[in-house]
Scaffold this motif. Structure first.
Motif, short mmCIF file in Angstrom:
data_model
loop_
_atom_site.label_atom_id
_atom_site.label_comp_id
_atom_site.label_asym_id
_atom_site.label_seq_id
_atom_site.Cartn_x
_atom_site.Cartn_y
_atom_site.Cartn_z
N ALA A 40 5.15 -3.26 8.92
CA ALA A 40 5.06 -3.75 7.54
C ALA A 40 4.36 -2.84 6.61
N ARG A 41 3.30 -2.47 7.15
CA ARG A 41 2.45 -1.39 6.54
C ARG A 41 3.05 -0.18 6.12
N MET A 42 4.10 0.44 6.91
CA MET A 42 4.81 1.52 6.69
C MET A 42 5.62 1.44 5.37
N GLY A 43 6.08 0.24 5.02
CA GLY A 43 7.00 -0.27 3.99
C GLY A 43 6.53 0.28 2.79
N GLN A 44 5.15 0.54 2.53
CA GLN A 44 4.75 0.95 1.16
C GLN A 44 4.67 2.60 1.23
N GLY A 45 4.86 3.22 2.23
CA GLY A 45 4.90 4.88 2.16
C GLY A 45 3.60 5.48 2.65
N LEU A 46 3.84 6.41 3.25
CA LEU A 46 2.75 7.31 3.67
C LEU A 46 1.71 7.46 2.85
N ASP A 47 2.06 8.02 1.69
CA ASP A 47 1.20 8.61 0.61
C ASP A 47 0.10 7.30 0.09
N LYS A 48 0.81 6.20 0.05
CA LYS A 48 -0.10 4.93 -0.26
C LYS A 48 -1.00 4.64 0.75
N MET A 49 -0.68 4.71 1.94
CA MET A 49 -1.56 4.44 3.16
C MET A 49 -2.66 5.27 3.30
N VAL A 50 -2.15 6.58 2.79
CA VAL A 50 -3.28 7.78 3.09
C VAL A 50 -4.33 7.50 1.86
N ALA A 51 -3.89 7.17 0.56
CA ALA A 51 -4.86 7.10 -0.55
C ALA A 51 -5.73 5.70 -0.35
N LYS A 52 -5.21 4.59 0.32
CA LYS A 52 -6.12 3.53 0.59
C LYS A 52 -7.25 3.95 1.84
N SER A 53 -6.92 4.83 2.71
CA SER A 53 -7.60 5.28 3.62
C SER A 53 -8.63 5.96 3.14
N ILE A 54 -8.38 6.95 2.09
CA ILE A 54 -9.43 7.77 1.69
C ILE A 54 -10.20 6.76 0.62
N ALA A 55 -9.72 6.02 0.07
CA ALA A 55 -10.55 5.04 -0.83
C ALA A 55 -11.25 3.78 -0.33
N GLY A 56 -10.71 3.50 0.82
CA GLY A 56 -11.12 2.19 1.41
C GLY A 56 -10.58 0.94 0.75
N PHE A 57 -10.43 -0.02 1.54
CA PHE A 57 -9.81 -1.16 1.01
C PHE A 57 -10.07 -2.39 2.27
N ASN A 58 -10.54 -3.47 1.58
CA ASN A 58 -10.85 -4.46 2.28
C ASN A 58 -12.00 -4.12 3.23
N THR A 59 -11.77 -4.43 4.42
CA THR A 59 -12.76 -3.92 5.42
C THR A 59 -12.83 -2.80 6.04
N MET A 60 -11.60 -2.03 5.68
CA MET A 60 -11.29 -0.64 6.17
C MET A 60 -12.28 0.24 5.10
N PRO A 61 -13.32 0.80 5.99
CA PRO A 61 -14.38 1.78 5.11
C PRO A 61 -13.61 3.05 4.40
#
Ligand code: HEC
Length: 106
Positions: free
Chosen positions: A60-81
């Motif tokens: 399900a997460r991959m549906g948003q596309g890799l770039d978005k997942m990377v951006a969220k991983s850089i910025a953090g979201f919810n409990t992901m630092p």
């Protein structure tokens, strides 16, 4: 017919996703980043992190596309630092690690 269109759209999304991952990020280089900075949560699914190698956690997460997942991983979201809590990582290193995780989850 509509079923055919849906299947075709999925194939198109999957194809563009693969191309993106290859163009921008290096999953082989990402493994070391992952092992050092991401595995503590993503190896075990701690804090309900998507678990590495568990396809259902990533589909399900991959549906948003890799770039978005990377951006969220850089910025953090919810409990992901942000950057997995390792501010020294470059954006490229975080992207490499995400590409590695997604590859393992396929
Ligand atoms: C302290 C624990 C922890 C660490 C360390 C951590 N993560 Fe996460 N990560 C999480 C949690 C929890 C989630 C789920 C967040 C949610 O969906 O609400 C998550 C989600 C993600 C996602 C899914 C993003 C999405 O858009 O759905 C990616 C990609 C990711 N992490 C990459 C990384 C990378 C790369 C690193 C290392 C640089 C890392 N994580 C380190 C806890 C962690």
């Amino acid at each position: 017919m509509s079923r055919f269109l849906t299947a075709a759209a999925c194939v198109a999304i999957a194809a563009s996703f693969t191309v993106d991952a290859r163009a921008a990020y290096n999953p082989a280089a990402g493994k070391a980043v992952y092992d050092a900075s991401c595995g503590m949560c993503h190896n075990t699914g701690m804090m309900s992190a998507p678990k590495i190698g568990v396809k259902a956690d990533w589909t399900a997460r991959m549906g948003q596309g890799l770039d978005k997942m990377v951006a969220k991983s850089i910025a953090g979201f919810n409990t992901m630092p942000a950057k997995g809590g390792n501010a020294k990582l470059t954006n490229q290193q975080v992207g490499d690690a995400v590409a590695y995780m997604v590859q393992q989850g396929k």
